[in-house]
Design an enzyme around this catalytic site. Structure first.
Site, PDB file in Angstrom:
ATOM      1  CB  CYS A 137      -1.200   0.346   1.353  1.00 12.76           C
ATOM      2  SG  CYS A 137      -2.171   1.286   1.112  1.00 12.76           S
ATOM      3  CB  CYS A 140      -0.969   2.694   4.091  1.00 16.10           C
ATOM      4  SG  CYS A 140      -2.127   2.044   3.644  1.00 16.10           S
ATOM      5  CG  ASP A 141       2.991   1.422   4.435  1.00 17.85           C
ATOM      6  OD1 ASP A 141       2.552   1.838   4.694  1.00 17.85           O
ATOM      7  OD2 ASP A 141       2.934   0.178   3.996  1.00 17.85           O
TER       8      ASP A 141
END
Ligand code: NAP
Length: 317
Positions: A137, A140-141
């Site tokens: 992701c 997300c990261d």
């Protein structure tokens, strides 16, 4: 469960499921969540969550899940920490959901929020270093890879879109694809190929992901499929986008899906079966965010509540 009340079973406990349960339980409908193997689903494995509104300093996946679980429980949601083995959705009411542990739960409405899983490469180092340089992701990261060198594996829309997103943070983004032709749309290909930070490594697969002494990814071993040549490449992060598998197998032959297995719903989150609704990544292959899943769960629950209350509900009026 209180007698006479129409019962809701929510299958899945990610942001979609926990939000759906919050809404149906708060509407005074006895609600059971069958959590699946991991309470919270994919977000529970995400270390830092900085883009869920309401948390100016960010939060963690487990904290977000616990807050959502507690909020749904406050209004009476019951939790069954088990996975669905079989569902009987096509023989009329009540619907029957059997868990792997052998329990049967009856429902007047079912909200399916069982999600999709990113496909894994299945190579050494991949599972070990999730959260330490391996990610599925970028939204997300990606932020944690400012000024770093990362690779993206895959050649579809997800790989290119996420690679473009990663250029906001990373110093360099290499896209490793197993063929010399991309599956992604021409528009994304054009943008990715024109980007100064993006480079393509063709006809190549990743054989191994390696970490340094402190357990952070620092190298991958790649193999050119045409020459067979292996190469060690220094990298800080490996983002894998080789497709997703919706968890709809358990409903095969009952819920209508597209070819890839995503459940088909209408604008009000109704599946092909009256009384069965779907929300989150089990139907959404575009956005895949905790907040969009939560919004979906809310919408599906509102439709379910309306349906249970309406003249369309069998036996109503
Ligand atoms: P996808 O289109 O199935 O692409 C997966 C990519 O991963 C392919 O390039 C495939 O290679 C590669 N791959 C698969 N297994 C692999 C393995 N074991 N090792 C190495 N590479 C592997 O998946 P996706 O990109 O997630 O897209 C899924 C759907 O969502 C598509 O319909 C897509 O259009 C849609 N989507 C749309 C958007 C958008 O509209 N912006 C964004 C994301 C996704 P091959 O090409 O050789 O098969």
């Amino acid at each position: 469960m209180s007698e006479g009340k129409k019962r809701v079973v929510v299958i899945g406990s990610g942001p979609a499921g926990l939000t759906a349960a919050l809404y149906t339980a708060r509407a005074q409908l006895p609600t059971t969540v069958i959590t699946g193997p991991l309470l919270g689903g994919q977000i529970a494995t995400t270390h830092e969550v900085e883009n869920y509104p309401g948390f100016p300093d960010g939060t963690t996946g487990p904290e977000l899940v616990e807050a959502m679980r507690a909020q749904a429980e406050r209004f009476g949601t019951e939790f069954v920490y088990d996975s669905v083995a079989r569902a009987q959705l096509t023989e009329g009411l009540p619907f029957r959901i059997e868990t792997q542990g052998g329990e049967t739960h009856e429902a007047d409405a079912v909200i399916v929020t069982i999600g999709a899983n990113p496909r894994a490469l299945g190579i050494p180092g991949e599972a070990e270093y999730v959260g330490h340089g391996v990610s599925y992701c970028a939204t997300c990261d990606g932020f944690f890879f400012r000024g770093k060198d990362v690779v993206v594996v895959g050649g579809g829309d997800s790989a290119l879109q996420e690679a473009l997103f990663l250029t906001r943070f990373a110093n360099r983004v290499d896209i490793i694809h197993r063929r010399d032709e991309l599956r992604a749309s021409v528009a994304l290909q054009t943008r990715a190929m024109a980007h100064e930070k993006i480079h393509f490594i063709w006809d190549t697969v990743v054989d191994e992901i390696r970490a340094n002494g402190s357990g952070a990814v620092h190298e991958i071993l790649t193999r050119n499929l045409k020459s067979g040549e292996q190469q060690e490449r220094p990298v800080d992060g490996v983002f894998i986008f080789i497709g997703y598998d919706p968890n709809s197998d358990v409903f095969e032959g009952q819920l209508a899906t597209d070819e890839a297995g995503y459940v088909l719903i209408d604008q009000r989150y109704r599946s092909n079966i009256e009384g069965v609704f779907a929300a989150g990544e089990i139907h959404d292959q575009i956005f895949r965010q905790a907040i969009t899943a939560a919004g979906d769960g809310c919408a599906a629950a509102l439709t379910a509540i309306d349906w249970l209350d309406s003249d369309d509900f069998p036996g109503a009026g």
